[in-house]
Enzyme design. Structure first.
Site, PDB file in Angstrom:
ATOM      1  N   ASN A  92       0.849  -1.203   0.000  1.00 12.17           N
ATOM      2  CA  ASN A  92       0.000   0.000   0.000  1.00 12.17           C
ATOM      3  C   ASN A  92       0.879   1.245   0.000  1.00 12.17           C
ATOM      4  O   ASN A  92       1.750   1.323  -0.886  1.00 12.17           O
ATOM      5  CB  ASN A  92      -1.143  -0.038   1.022  1.00 12.17           C
ATOM      6  CG  ASN A  92      -0.792  -0.254   2.463  1.00 12.17           C
ATOM      7  OD1 ASN A  92      -0.377  -1.334   2.857  1.00 12.17           O
ATOM      8  ND2 ASN A  92      -0.974   0.762   3.287  1.00 12.17           N
ATOM      9  N   ASP A  93       0.676   2.185   0.861  1.00 15.69           N
ATOM     10  CA  ASP A  93       1.267   3.536   0.729  1.00 15.69           C
ATOM     11  C   ASP A  93       2.756   3.602   0.359  1.00 15.69           C
ATOM     12  O   ASP A  93       3.568   2.850   0.906  1.00 15.69           O
ATOM     13  CB  ASP A  93       1.182   4.297   2.065  1.00 15.69           C
ATOM     14  CG  ASP A  93      -0.143   4.181   2.755  1.00 15.69           C
ATOM     15  OD1 ASP A  93      -1.068   3.587   2.193  1.00 15.69           O
ATOM     16  OD2 ASP A  93      -0.238   4.684   3.886  1.00 15.69           O
ATOM     17  N   GLN A 152       4.715   0.492   2.135  1.00 18.14           N
ATOM     18  CA  GLN A 152       3.994  -0.395   3.038  1.00 18.14           C
ATOM     19  C   GLN A 152       3.917  -1.764   2.392  1.00 18.14           C
ATOM     20  O   GLN A 152       3.371  -1.898   1.275  1.00 18.14           O
ATOM     21  CB  GLN A 152       2.581   0.160   3.281  1.00 18.14           C
ATOM     22  CG  GLN A 152       2.548   1.316   4.240  1.00 18.14           C
ATOM     23  CD  GLN A 152       2.933   0.882   5.637  1.00 18.14           C
ATOM     24  OE1 GLN A 152       2.124   0.331   6.369  1.00 18.14           O
ATOM     25  NE2 GLN A 152       4.183   1.105   6.023  1.00 18.14           N
ATOM     26  N   ARG A 158      -0.587   8.757  13.399  1.00 20.02           N
ATOM     27  CA  ARG A 158       0.341   8.073  12.492  1.00 20.02           C
ATOM     28  C   ARG A 158       0.764   8.906  11.288  1.00 20.02           C
ATOM     29  O   ARG A 158       0.294   9.985  11.050  1.00 20.02           O
ATOM     30  CB  ARG A 158      -0.292   6.775  11.998  1.00 20.02           C
ATOM     31  CG  ARG A 158      -1.628   6.941  11.284  1.00 20.02           C
ATOM     32  CD  ARG A 158      -2.146   5.570  10.861  1.00 20.02           C
ATOM     33  NE  ARG A 158      -3.445   5.634  10.218  1.00 20.02           N
ATOM     34  CZ  ARG A 158      -4.599   5.521  10.853  1.00 20.02           C
ATOM     35  NH1 ARG A 158      -4.633   5.357  12.162  1.00 20.02           N
ATOM     36  NH2 ARG A 158      -5.742   5.588  10.179  1.00 20.02           N
TER      37      ARG A 158
HETATM   38  C1  FRU Z   1      -3.129   4.663   4.667  1.00 21.64           C
HETATM   39  C2  FRU Z   1      -2.759   3.862   5.914  1.00 21.64           C
HETATM   40  C3  FRU Z   1      -1.882   4.702   6.830  1.00 21.64           C
HETATM   41  C4  FRU Z   1      -1.153   3.658   7.615  1.00 21.64           C
HETATM   42  C5  FRU Z   1      -0.928   2.590   6.583  1.00 21.64           C
HETATM   43  C6  FRU Z   1      -0.892   1.205   7.149  1.00 21.64           C
HETATM   44  O1  FRU Z   1      -3.419   3.875   3.569  1.00 21.64           O
HETATM   45  O2  FRU Z   1      -3.947   3.446   6.571  1.00 21.64           O
HETATM   46  O3  FRU Z   1      -2.625   5.627   7.619  1.00 21.64           O
HETATM   47  O4  FRU Z   1       0.043   4.122   8.168  1.00 21.64           O
HETATM   48  O5  FRU Z   1      -1.965   2.720   5.633  1.00 21.64           O
HETATM   49  O6  FRU Z   1      -0.457   0.272   6.211  1.00 21.64           O
END
Ligand code: FRU
Length: 473
Positions: free
Chosen positions: A21-22, A38, A147
């Site tokens: 992800n991110d 991520q 976060r």
């Molecule tokens: C955004 C999120 C962030 C978090 C991450 C976890 O997509 O929810 O806020 O740090 O993904 O993977």
């Protein structure tokens, strides 16, 4: 049956295997654009989060590198950023060699409880390997939604600034050494909806594109705050931005109240942040996905891709400022012109990835374009009456993920004559840049083979086609 969408995109980052992800820790350092992300290397859904790592010299082709950060006794590694601590304020490096410092969220979950805190890891070898700071976490008020720290150095105040999300708001902290953080201020927009959560903020200055003031320090600076907004139970999400001023402690928005500025109108763009340590331009990259269905998308070996990196520009409209976005110039340096050949009524595409520019004379009619192969089709409609643009992926997207995601309408206040549309088309995504990038729309699609033809309506359009070569091509 083989769905082409399983194939890797040619001009977008996808992980070697597993879940992504991110984008995290975006930094340009010693000739490389680093991309941490991520990552769960062992799953196809959001699992035990690590920071994966890749790097690139051209922002198009990525080299995979070993995982940079593993979960530890403080928890999983959630999103965060990276800075070059040139003067070794942290003491992690030496005076001659300042370290790269990753500032990230530790996510700890036990039973029903969750604590998110901010921690550090540093690298003395240009971002390849990291050591976690023994004093972690460095910021821990004991909150559940706390976060995604984005850190940058603020020259006028000679302090490190951290923006991070805290439930429905963005908080700002400052530090002289990256280890001790002081609370400075909170920003909320006042128009949040119930259940809304803010994630992945970023804060950075921009100068007007056409500001010719000789001295850079004299140029009018506008600060931009971006934030990813999600309402999990309603499956709603978007990326907003605010323009305003930042005095080193507090962000004051100047975006007119009641106006929601959206960074990307498509369904597949989330959690974007900008690159640190790049001279002279602001490059933004996001996760090319949507939490509502991200974990259910067709996948074999990996799941998730990044958006193509964009350069941001600041434009003035009246007394107000807006962001425009355009693919980074590396795309145009790599792109090879492809002759616009026609076969009956269709324009033949070079295969994916490719870049298509269309110049449309706009009179009063609705225009329709189809990107197709024998079985799949992406439809683009331009409606001059409603001033709307529409992307329809009904026959190129799994509708079991939700029919509400098949068609996206975008409105931009003005339409020009002629109007310009630019499409970055890859094996499973299309990014549409409207005009000079005043509106952008990112959409994933799934097709069984490359989209080979562009079928215009029967009115005059000028096309330019480019193919984007692979590495060593
Ligand atoms: C955004 C999120 C962030 C978090 C991450 C976890 O997509 O929810 O806020 O740090 O993904 O993977």
């Amino acid at each position: 049956r083989m769905i082409k969408g399983y194939n890797r995109p040619g001009a977008h980052f996808s992980p070697p295997a597993g879940w992504v992800n991110d984008p995290n820790g975006l930094i340009f350092f010693e000739g490389y654009y680093h991309l941490y992300y991520q990552y769960d290397p062992d799953g196809l859904t959001h699992g035990a989060m690590h920071w994966g790592h890749a790097r690139s010299t051209d922002l198009i082709h990525w080299e995979y590198l070993p995982v940079a950060l593993y979960p530890d006794e403080h928890g999983e590694i959630f999103s965060g950023s990276m800075v070059y601590d040139r003067d070794n304020t942290s003491g992690f490096g030496t005076d001659a060699h300042g370290p790269l410092v990753a500032v990230f969220t530790h996510h700890r979950e036990w039973g029903e409880s969750v604590i998110q805190s901010q921690s550090l890891a540093y690298s003395l070898d240009g971002g390849n390997t990291f050591l976690k700071y023994a004093g972690n976490p460095v910021l821990n008020p004991g909150l559940r939604d706390f976060r995604d720290p984005k850190v940058f150095y603020h020259e006028p105040k000679e302090r490190w600034i951290m923006v991070l999300s805290a439930g429905q708001e963005v908080q700002i902290y400052s530090s002289g050494n990256l280890k001790e953080w002081e609370y400075e201020s909170t920003f909320k927009s006042g128009d949040q909806e119930p259940g809304e959560i803010w994630e992945c903020p970023d804060l950075f200055p921009m100068a007007l594109e056409d500001d010719k003031t000789a001295e850079p320090s004299q140029r009018g600076q506008v600060w931009i705050l971006t934030v990813s907004v999600i309402i999990p139970e309603r499956k709603y999400s978007c990326v907003r931005y605010f323009t305003g001023i930042f005095n080193g402690r507090k962000f004051i928005a100047q975006t007119p109240a009641g106006e929601k500025r959206i960074l990307d109108f498509g369904y597949d763009f989330y959690a974007p942040v900008t690159y640190e340590n790049v001279r002279g331009r602001r490059i933004l990259m996001g996760w090319q996905n949507r939490w509502a269905y991200a974990e259910m998308l067709p996948a074999v070996k990996y799941r998730g891709t990044m958006s193509f990196p964009r350069e941001l520009k600041l434009k003035k409209s009246g007394k107000d400022y807006r962001l425009a976005q355009y693919p980074v110039r590396e795309l145009f340096e790599a792109a090879k012109p492809y002759p616009a050949r026609t076969d009956k009524a269709a324009i033949l595409l070079p295969g994916q990835p490719c870049y298509i520019t269309m110049e449309l004379p706009l009179r009063d009619e609705t225009r329709e374009f189809r990107l197709t192969n024998e079985r799949n089709c992406l439809k683009i409609l331009v409606n001059t009456k409603t001033k709307e643009l529409e992307i329809n992926r009904t026959s190129a997207f799994p509708d079991e993920l939700g029919k509400e995601w098949l068609c996206r309408k975008i409105s931009q206040r003005e339409m020009k004559h002629p109007e310009y549309l630019h499409l970055l088309l890859d094996t499973n995504s299309v990014e549409l840049f409207w005009g000079e990038g005043e509106a952008v729309c990112s959409m994933l699609y799934y097709a069984e083979s490359d989209l080979t033809e562009l079928l215009p309506d029967n009115q005059e359009v000028r096309y330019k086609l480019y193919r984007i070569p692979g590495k060593g091509d």
